[in-house]
Design a protein around this motif. Structure first.
Motif, mmCIF file in Angstrom:
data_model
loop_
_atom_site.group_PDB
_atom_site.id
_atom_site.type_symbol
_atom_site.label_atom_id
_atom_site.label_comp_id
_atom_site.label_asym_id
_atom_site.label_seq_id
_atom_site.Cartn_x
_atom_site.Cartn_y
_atom_site.Cartn_z
ATOM 1 N N ASN A 94 0.815 -1.225 0.000
ATOM 2 C CA ASN A 94 0.000 0.000 0.000
ATOM 3 C C ASN A 94 0.847 1.272 0.000
ATOM 4 O O ASN A 94 0.432 2.305 0.527
ATOM 5 C CB ASN A 94 -0.942 0.022 1.209
ATOM 6 C CG ASN A 94 -1.877 -1.167 1.233
ATOM 7 O OD1 ASN A 94 -2.481 -1.520 0.222
ATOM 8 N ND2 ASN A 94 -1.983 -1.804 2.398
ATOM 9 N N LEU A 95 2.029 1.207 -0.611
ATOM 10 C CA LEU A 95 2.927 2.358 -0.576
ATOM 11 C C LEU A 95 2.325 3.576 -1.279
ATOM 12 O O LEU A 95 2.459 4.707 -0.809
ATOM 13 C CB LEU A 95 4.271 1.995 -1.212
ATOM 14 C CG LEU A 95 5.369 3.057 -1.121
ATOM 15 C CD1 LEU A 95 5.666 3.407 0.333
ATOM 16 C CD2 LEU A 95 6.636 2.578 -1.822
ATOM 17 N N GLY A 96 1.648 3.352 -2.411
ATOM 18 C CA GLY A 96 1.050 4.475 -3.120
ATOM 19 C C GLY A 96 0.007 5.189 -2.277
ATOM 20 O O GLY A 96 -0.045 6.429 -2.233
ATOM 21 N N LYS A 97 -0.811 4.421 -1.574
ATOM 22 C CA LYS A 97 -1.847 5.005 -0.718
ATOM 23 C C LYS A 97 -1.219 5.769 0.439
ATOM 24 O O LYS A 97 -1.661 6.875 0.789
ATOM 25 C CB LYS A 97 -2.746 3.881 -0.184
ATOM 26 C CG LYS A 97 -3.911 4.353 0.650
ATOM 27 C CD LYS A 97 -4.776 3.177 1.069
ATOM 28 C CE LYS A 97 -5.956 3.639 1.924
ATOM 29 N NZ LYS A 97 -6.800 2.479 2.347
ATOM 30 N N ILE A 98 -0.172 5.190 1.043
ATOM 31 C CA ILE A 98 0.531 5.858 2.149
ATOM 32 C C ILE A 98 1.132 7.176 1.662
ATOM 33 O O ILE A 98 1.067 8.204 2.341
ATOM 34 C CB ILE A 98 1.625 4.931 2.711
ATOM 35 C CG1 ILE A 98 0.995 3.715 3.388
ATOM 36 C CG2 ILE A 98 2.523 5.679 3.690
ATOM 37 C CD1 ILE A 98 2.003 2.631 3.741
ATOM 38 N N SER A 99 1.689 7.150 0.455
ATOM 39 C CA SER A 99 2.353 8.330 -0.090
ATOM 40 C C SER A 99 1.365 9.447 -0.370
ATOM 41 O O SER A 99 1.626 10.617 -0.074
ATOM 42 C CB SER A 99 3.083 7.968 -1.381
ATOM 43 O OG SER A 99 3.921 6.875 -1.171
ATOM 44 N N ARG A 100 0.235 9.088 -0.936
ATOM 45 C CA ARG A 100 -0.769 10.119 -1.231
ATOM 46 C C ARG A 100 -1.281 10.742 0.070
ATOM 47 O O ARG A 100 -1.510 11.957 0.151
ATOM 48 C CB ARG A 100 -1.916 9.527 -2.041
ATOM 49 C CG ARG A 100 -2.985 10.554 -2.403
ATOM 50 C CD ARG A 100 -2.353 11.726 -3.158
ATOM 51 N NE ARG A 100 -3.196 12.916 -3.112
ATOM 52 C CZ ARG A 100 -4.018 13.266 -4.102
ATOM 53 N NH1 ARG A 100 -4.115 12.523 -5.201
ATOM 54 N NH2 ARG A 100 -4.735 14.371 -3.995
ATOM 55 N N ALA A 101 -1.420 9.933 1.116
ATOM 56 C CA ALA A 101 -1.853 10.465 2.407
ATOM 57 C C ALA A 101 -0.825 11.452 2.956
ATOM 58 O O ALA A 101 -1.183 12.479 3.558
ATOM 59 C CB ALA A 101 -2.070 9.323 3.395
ATOM 60 N N GLU A 102 0.457 11.173 2.727
ATOM 61 C CA GLU A 102 1.506 12.086 3.192
ATOM 62 C C GLU A 102 1.461 13.398 2.415
ATOM 63 O O GLU A 102 1.648 14.480 2.995
ATOM 64 C CB GLU A 102 2.879 11.422 3.034
ATOM 65 C CG GLU A 102 4.071 12.307 3.385
ATOM 66 C CD GLU A 102 4.152 12.685 4.854
ATOM 67 O OE1 GLU A 102 4.961 13.569 5.195
ATOM 68 O OE2 GLU A 102 3.397 12.109 5.670
ATOM 69 N N ILE A 103 1.209 13.319 1.117
ATOM 70 C CA ILE A 103 1.076 14.541 0.316
ATOM 71 C C ILE A 103 -0.087 15.381 0.830
ATOM 72 O O ILE A 103 0.030 16.590 1.028
ATOM 73 C CB ILE A 103 0.871 14.190 -1.167
ATOM 74 C CG1 ILE A 103 2.144 13.593 -1.754
ATOM 75 C CG2 ILE A 103 0.457 15.429 -1.966
ATOM 76 C CD1 ILE A 103 1.977 13.087 -3.166
ATOM 77 N N ASP A 104 -1.218 14.736 1.069
ATOM 78 C CA ASP A 104 -2.395 15.465 1.547
ATOM 79 C C ASP A 104 -2.138 16.072 2.924
ATOM 80 O O ASP A 104 -2.602 17.190 3.219
ATOM 81 C CB ASP A 104 -3.606 14.536 1.602
ATOM 82 C CG ASP A 104 -4.083 14.111 0.209
ATOM 83 O OD1 ASP A 104 -3.740 14.813 -0.768
ATOM 84 O OD2 ASP A 104 -4.770 13.077 0.105
ATOM 85 N N ARG A 105 -1.399 15.359 3.778
ATOM 86 C CA ARG A 105 -1.101 15.877 5.110
ATOM 87 C C ARG A 105 -0.257 17.139 5.015
ATOM 88 O O ARG A 105 -0.525 18.138 5.691
ATOM 89 C CB ARG A 105 -0.375 14.820 5.934
ATOM 90 C CG ARG A 105 -0.125 15.227 7.387
ATOM 91 C CD ARG A 105 0.813 14.270 8.078
ATOM 92 N NE ARG A 105 2.172 14.358 7.553
ATOM 93 C CZ ARG A 105 3.022 15.327 7.887
ATOM 94 N NH1 ARG A 105 2.668 16.299 8.696
ATOM 95 N NH2 ARG A 105 4.248 15.329 7.377
ATOM 96 N N ARG A 106 0.755 17.102 4.162
ATOM 97 C CA ARG A 106 1.622 18.268 4.014
ATOM 98 C C ARG A 106 0.890 19.428 3.350
ATOM 99 O O ARG A 106 1.111 20.587 3.695
ATOM 100 C CB ARG A 106 2.875 17.892 3.214
ATOM 101 C CG ARG A 106 3.781 16.923 3.961
ATOM 102 C CD ARG A 106 5.134 16.814 3.306
ATOM 103 N NE ARG A 106 5.999 15.916 4.083
ATOM 104 C CZ ARG A 106 7.320 16.014 4.116
ATOM 105 N NH1 ARG A 106 7.927 16.957 3.432
ATOM 106 N NH2 ARG A 106 8.033 15.165 4.831
ATOM 107 N N ALA A 107 0.037 19.107 2.401
ATOM 108 C CA ALA A 107 -0.734 20.166 1.754
ATOM 109 C C ALA A 107 -1.631 20.867 2.767
ATOM 110 O O ALA A 107 -1.743 22.098 2.782
ATOM 111 C CB ALA A 107 -1.569 19.577 0.622
ATOM 112 N N SER A 108 -2.261 20.078 3.620
ATOM 113 C CA SER A 108 -3.119 20.652 4.650
ATOM 114 C C SER A 108 -2.324 21.533 5.599
ATOM 115 O O SER A 108 -2.781 22.620 5.996
ATOM 116 C CB SER A 108 -3.821 19.536 5.431
ATOM 117 O OG SER A 108 -4.606 20.054 6.481
ATOM 118 N N ALA A 109 -1.110 21.093 5.956
ATOM 119 C CA ALA A 109 -0.261 21.877 6.857
ATOM 120 C C ALA A 109 0.120 23.213 6.238
ATOM 121 O O ALA A 109 0.375 24.188 6.961
ATOM 122 C CB ALA A 109 0.990 21.082 7.220
#
Length: 363
Positions: A94-109
């Motif tokens: 699930n690396l792609g899913k984990i990565s997209r979640a990290e992008i969204d987290r940083r975008a929100s920050a």
């Protein structure tokens, strides 16, 4: 007087012979070829390029002046097997899913709206696919790290989202921290192809930096089990957890035995739990708040074990006839990572690696 000289010489010879007779014979020094053959026979029979693996493990030990003993060889192999099952670039579910979640987290920050992020990820990357497609298809940390390097360097939002900080933090067959590798590259024996980050993802680099993290620091543990815990929790975490246990006993204050002696960034007016417990013993320790803080700041160094604070805490905890307390304890840490899907602890990791080490030693 002259008669005594031959007698003294005779006694000297006898003493030398006696000393030689009582000394344990030294183990013969093994050649590099013999060591590599020993490493190879301890590797799984089904592993491809066992000779290459053996060479890289040998260089990782020998170039750092770490004794190429079976104990050390098996320590490196046990961690490698646990972390990657002997894969230089192990796939991550699930690396792609984990990565997209990290992008969204940083975008929100950074208060960036989702539609802007989606638009950035639809941009065509250097290999002809969109960044979103590449991220979704990523299977290894090395692959993902390369995508983020492209993204941060060529997409307008990339630099703002990641600020030059690639979110892939570990890699290679021993899953070593990339930040650790970059800080301990001074003795690296290979010419880096591009960067230390990229070297970590190689078999040779991952093994070398992993070995540095596992065995490349002085520690007086009586078992490798505690180095395995430190590999997971950080240098001296097992020693520091034992210190926290002694401090808790001496002060009567319950402490988390996590090996972290200071709260990062805490001011003298807002100490963490371990520091507060030490301050409660200040009069018995003969130390003030600043002296206690200064000692705890060395908690990730070998010298802390010789500090006044360390010695005095154990002295207070063991006085009045109490039994000697252990100088190493497995840290009580629950592992947290997007890659972990069940409850795991540092103690679990250390015990698993230790079991693998025992099986390796039995070969």
């Amino acid at each position: 007087m002259t008669r005594s000289i031959p007698r003294l010489l005779a006694l000297g010879v006898l003493a030398l012979l006696s000393a030689c007779a009582t000394q344990a014979p030294r183990a013969p020094q093994r050649s590099p070829q013999a060591v590599q053959a020993d490493i190879a026979r301890r590797l799984p029979a089904s592993l491809s390029d066992r000779a290459g693996w053996a060479t890289d493990v040998y260089v990782a030990l020998a170039s750092q002046d770490i004794a190429t003993t079976p104990e050390h060889i098996c320590a490196v192999l046990a961690v490698t097997e646990q972390e990657s099952t002997y894969q230089a670039n192990p796939p991550v579910p699930n690396l792609g899913k984990i990565s997209r979640a990290e992008i969204d987290r940083r975008a929100s920050a950074h208060h960036l709206p989702g539609f802007m992020v989606d638009a950035a990820l639809r941009i065509t990357s250097p290999d002809g696919r969109s960044y979103a497609t590449r991220i979704a298809a990523a299977r290894t940390e090395q692959e993902l790290s390369g995508i983020f390097e492209d993204f941060a360097g060529s997409v307008p939002l990339g630099g703002r989202l990641f600020g030059g900080l690639n979110p892939v933090r570990t890699g290679g067959p021993m899953q070593v921290s990339i930040a650790f590798a970059e800080q301990h590259a001074d003795r690296y024996p290979y010419p880096p192809d591009d960067s230390i980050r990229h070297e970590v993802f190689s078999r040779r680099g991952g093994l070398w930096f992993g070995t540095r993290h596992l065995l490349g620091y002085p520690a007086s543990y009586d078992a490798l089990l505690y180095r395995f815990a430190d590999f997971n929790a950080g240098w001296y975490a097992s020693r520091n957890a034992a210190f926290q246990a002694a401090l808790s006993k001496a002060s009567g204050i319950a402490l988390a035995l996590d090996g972290d002696l200071l709260t990062p960034g805490a001011s003298l007016d807002a100490p963490g739990g371990t520091e507060r417990a030490a301050r409660a013993l200040a009069s018995q320790l003969g130390m003030n708040d600043r002296q206690i803080r200064a000692a705890l700041e060395d908690g990730n160094r070998a010298d802390f074990g010789d500090s006044t604070l360390y010695r005095q805490v154990f002295a207070v905890a063991e006085r009045d006839g109490h039994a000697a307390l252990p100088r190493a304890v497995l840290p009580g840490i629950t592992l947290e990572s997007p890659k972990i899907t069940r409850t795991l602890t540092t103690a679990w990791f250390a015990q698993r690696v230790n079991d693998r080490w025992k099986r390796c030693m039995a070969k």
